[in-house]
Design a protein around this motif. Structure first.
Motif, mmCIF file in Angstrom:
data_model
loop_
_atom_site.group_PDB
_atom_site.id
_atom_site.type_symbol
_atom_site.label_atom_id
_atom_site.label_comp_id
_atom_site.label_asym_id
_atom_site.label_seq_id
_atom_site.Cartn_x
_atom_site.Cartn_y
_atom_site.Cartn_z
ATOM 1 N N VAL A 127 29.382 32.884 48.644
ATOM 2 C CA VAL A 127 29.712 33.024 47.227
ATOM 3 C C VAL A 127 30.390 34.369 46.967
ATOM 4 O O VAL A 127 31.388 34.461 46.237
ATOM 5 C CB VAL A 127 28.459 32.867 46.348
ATOM 6 N N ALA A 128 29.866 35.430 47.573
ATOM 7 C CA ALA A 128 30.451 36.764 47.394
ATOM 8 C C ALA A 128 31.875 36.813 47.939
ATOM 9 O O ALA A 128 32.773 37.394 47.317
ATOM 10 C CB ALA A 128 29.580 37.813 48.078
ATOM 11 N N PHE A 129 32.085 36.202 49.090
ATOM 12 C CA PHE A 129 33.423 36.178 49.690
ATOM 13 C C PHE A 129 34.393 35.436 48.775
ATOM 14 O O PHE A 129 35.509 35.903 48.517
ATOM 15 C CB PHE A 129 33.374 35.512 51.064
ATOM 16 N N ALA A 130 33.955 34.281 48.258
ATOM 17 C CA ALA A 130 34.823 33.478 47.388
ATOM 18 C C ALA A 130 35.132 34.208 46.091
ATOM 19 O O ALA A 130 36.284 34.227 45.630
ATOM 20 C CB ALA A 130 34.154 32.134 47.093
ATOM 21 N N LEU A 131 34.121 34.824 45.471
ATOM 22 C CA LEU A 131 34.347 35.561 44.226
ATOM 23 C C LEU A 131 35.302 36.728 44.444
ATOM 24 O O LEU A 131 36.143 37.030 43.586
ATOM 25 C CB LEU A 131 33.015 36.075 43.671
ATOM 26 N N SER A 132 35.186 37.392 45.587
ATOM 27 C CA SER A 132 36.042 38.545 45.877
ATOM 28 C C SER A 132 37.482 38.125 46.122
ATOM 29 O O SER A 132 38.421 38.768 45.632
ATOM 30 C CB SER A 132 35.499 39.306 47.099
ATOM 31 N N ILE A 133 37.672 37.060 46.877
ATOM 32 C CA ILE A 133 39.026 36.585 47.176
ATOM 33 C C ILE A 133 39.749 36.154 45.906
ATOM 34 O O ILE A 133 40.975 36.315 45.775
ATOM 35 C CB ILE A 133 38.972 35.423 48.189
ATOM 36 N N LYS A 134 38.990 35.624 44.936
ATOM 37 C CA LYS A 134 39.596 35.147 43.693
ATOM 38 C C LYS A 134 39.682 36.230 42.622
ATOM 39 O O LYS A 134 40.090 35.944 41.486
ATOM 40 C CB LYS A 134 38.789 33.958 43.147
ATOM 41 N N ASP A 135 39.323 37.456 42.976
ATOM 42 C CA ASP A 135 39.269 38.538 41.995
ATOM 43 C C ASP A 135 40.670 39.103 41.735
ATOM 44 O O ASP A 135 41.068 40.130 42.305
ATOM 45 C CB ASP A 135 38.325 39.633 42.498
ATOM 46 N N VAL A 136 41.416 38.440 40.883
ATOM 47 C CA VAL A 136 42.820 38.791 40.630
ATOM 48 C C VAL A 136 42.952 40.184 40.029
ATOM 49 O O VAL A 136 43.838 40.958 40.415
ATOM 50 C CB VAL A 136 43.471 37.743 39.700
ATOM 51 N N THR A 137 42.075 40.532 39.089
ATOM 52 C CA THR A 137 42.174 41.826 38.418
ATOM 53 C C THR A 137 42.024 42.978 39.407
ATOM 54 O O THR A 137 42.796 43.942 39.382
ATOM 55 C CB THR A 137 41.110 41.940 37.315
ATOM 56 N N SER A 138 41.032 42.880 40.286
ATOM 57 C CA SER A 138 40.811 43.950 41.261
ATOM 58 C C SER A 138 41.994 44.093 42.208
ATOM 59 O O SER A 138 42.457 45.208 42.478
ATOM 60 C CB SER A 138 39.533 43.687 42.070
ATOM 61 N N PHE A 139 42.497 42.988 42.718
ATOM 62 C CA PHE A 139 43.608 43.061 43.659
ATOM 63 C C PHE A 139 44.889 43.525 42.976
ATOM 64 O O PHE A 139 45.720 44.206 43.584
ATOM 65 C CB PHE A 139 43.817 41.715 44.350
ATOM 66 N N ALA A 140 45.043 43.185 41.685
ATOM 67 C CA ALA A 140 46.207 43.681 40.943
ATOM 68 C C ALA A 140 46.177 45.203 40.876
ATOM 69 O O ALA A 140 47.218 45.870 41.001
ATOM 70 C CB ALA A 140 46.227 43.087 39.535
ATOM 71 N N LEU A 141 44.985 45.768 40.692
ATOM 72 C CA LEU A 141 44.859 47.218 40.643
ATOM 73 C C LEU A 141 45.017 47.864 42.016
ATOM 74 O O LEU A 141 45.498 48.995 42.132
ATOM 75 C CB LEU A 141 43.500 47.599 40.051
ATOM 76 N N LEU A 142 44.618 47.149 43.055
ATOM 77 C CA LEU A 142 44.717 47.710 44.402
ATOM 78 C C LEU A 142 46.158 47.710 44.925
ATOM 79 O O LEU A 142 46.497 48.528 45.786
ATOM 80 C CB LEU A 142 43.822 46.922 45.365
ATOM 81 N N ILE A 143 46.999 46.818 44.420
ATOM 82 C CA ILE A 143 48.370 46.718 44.928
ATOM 83 C C ILE A 143 49.144 48.029 44.777
ATOM 84 O O ILE A 143 49.678 48.558 45.775
ATOM 85 C CB ILE A 143 49.113 45.546 44.261
ATOM 86 N N PRO A 144 49.236 48.636 43.567
ATOM 87 C CA PRO A 144 49.960 49.903 43.479
ATOM 88 C C PRO A 144 49.281 51.037 44.234
ATOM 89 O O PRO A 144 49.958 51.913 44.790
ATOM 90 C CB PRO A 144 50.007 50.191 41.968
ATOM 91 N N ALA A 145 47.937 51.019 44.275
ATOM 92 C CA ALA A 145 47.227 52.065 45.015
ATOM 93 C C ALA A 145 47.561 52.008 46.501
ATOM 94 O O ALA A 145 47.871 53.032 47.126
ATOM 95 C CB ALA A 145 45.718 51.912 44.805
ATOM 96 N N LEU A 146 47.521 50.822 47.071
ATOM 97 C CA LEU A 146 47.774 50.676 48.505
ATOM 98 C C LEU A 146 49.247 50.884 48.845
ATOM 99 O O LEU A 146 49.575 51.402 49.914
ATOM 100 C CB LEU A 146 47.306 49.293 48.971
ATOM 101 N N HIS A 147 50.144 50.508 47.915
ATOM 102 C CA HIS A 147 51.557 50.792 48.164
ATOM 103 C C HIS A 147 51.801 52.294 48.220
ATOM 104 O O HIS A 147 52.511 52.788 49.104
ATOM 105 C CB HIS A 147 52.440 50.177 47.080
#
Length: 233
Positions: A127-147
């Motif tokens: 469940v934790a893995f699925a919730l994390s993979i679908k976490d669009v808001t978090s990954f949207a924020l990580l994209i500019p940080a990681l770039h």
């Protein structure tokens, strides 16, 4: 630590903090922390979320590091566009997040509570893995940080711990509940239950506030010196 390193940290750490605001994942860890066999369940939840974030962060870093030289710099047009697009997307999503969603909120809570008291740790992991993979808001924020990390001119030995720091901060929501339970024992359950109730009752508003704040943050960074340069400070 030089100017480049300090500026990089000041840009990416706020985004990592924003990525940590995942009500559903936080709620799941709160459920695990007050349940029987809480140690194995919270570990399973943390590992599930940690694996999902590790995969996503690794793929993003590798992808950005593989960009052509013209698009790789943190002051390139692509970098400014990434920050601006993320800001616009977050701002647009905030409109939907602030709308009432009683049925969706109820179903979201049911997914975290129905049957989990008898579930195996492996279920919490999944469940934790699925919730994390679908976490669009978090990954949207990580994209500019990681770039910006991948594109930065700082040494590779600074990039690696910076990426690790971003990773750990983004997982604060699954790290803190079991630590608090470990420190306080059964006395922690009352506070954790209250936090779960508040999180579930206001999950969309929490995400809405995060979306508005970081929409403004990303747009300001995109418009500033080192990106599009529309505003100089």
């Amino acid at each position: 630590m030089g100017k480049e390193e300090i500026e990089l940290l000041f840009r990416v750490i706020p985004l990592a903090i924003g990525a940590a605001f995942t009500p559903s994942l936080f709620g799941l860890q709160l459920v695990a922390a007050v349940s029987p066999r809480w140690i194995s369940r919270t570990i399973a939840t943390g590992v599930g979320a940690g694996l999902a974030f590790a995969i996503a962060i690794s793929l993003l870093l590798f992808g950005f590091a593989s960009l052509p030289a013209d698009n790789r710099g943190q002051d390139s047009p692509l970098s400014g566009a990434i920050w601006l697009i993320v800001g616009i997307v977050l701002g647009a999503s905030a409109t939907w997040l602030f709308m009432p969603h009683p049925e969706l909120a109820k179903s979201s809570e049911m997914r975290l509570t129905a049957g989990l008291n008898k579930a195996r740790p492996l279920t919490f992991f999944g469940v934790a893995f699925a919730l994390s993979i679908k976490d669009v808001t978090s990954f949207a924020l990580l994209i500019p940080a990681l770039h910006d990390i991948a594109a930065s001119k700082v040494d590779i030995w600074f990039k690696i711990p910076t990426a690790l720091l971003v990773y750990l901060i983004a997982l604060i929501g699954v790290i803190l509940p079991p630590i608090w339970r470990l420190i306080r024992g059964e006395r922690a359950e009352e506070l954790l239950d209250k936090m779960f109730r508040f999180t579930m009752d206001h999950q969309f508003k929490i995400l809405g506030v995060v979306a508005v704040f970081f929409a403004l943050y990303c747009i300001i960074i995109a418009a500033g010196t080192g990106k599009f340069g529309w505003i100089h400070w």
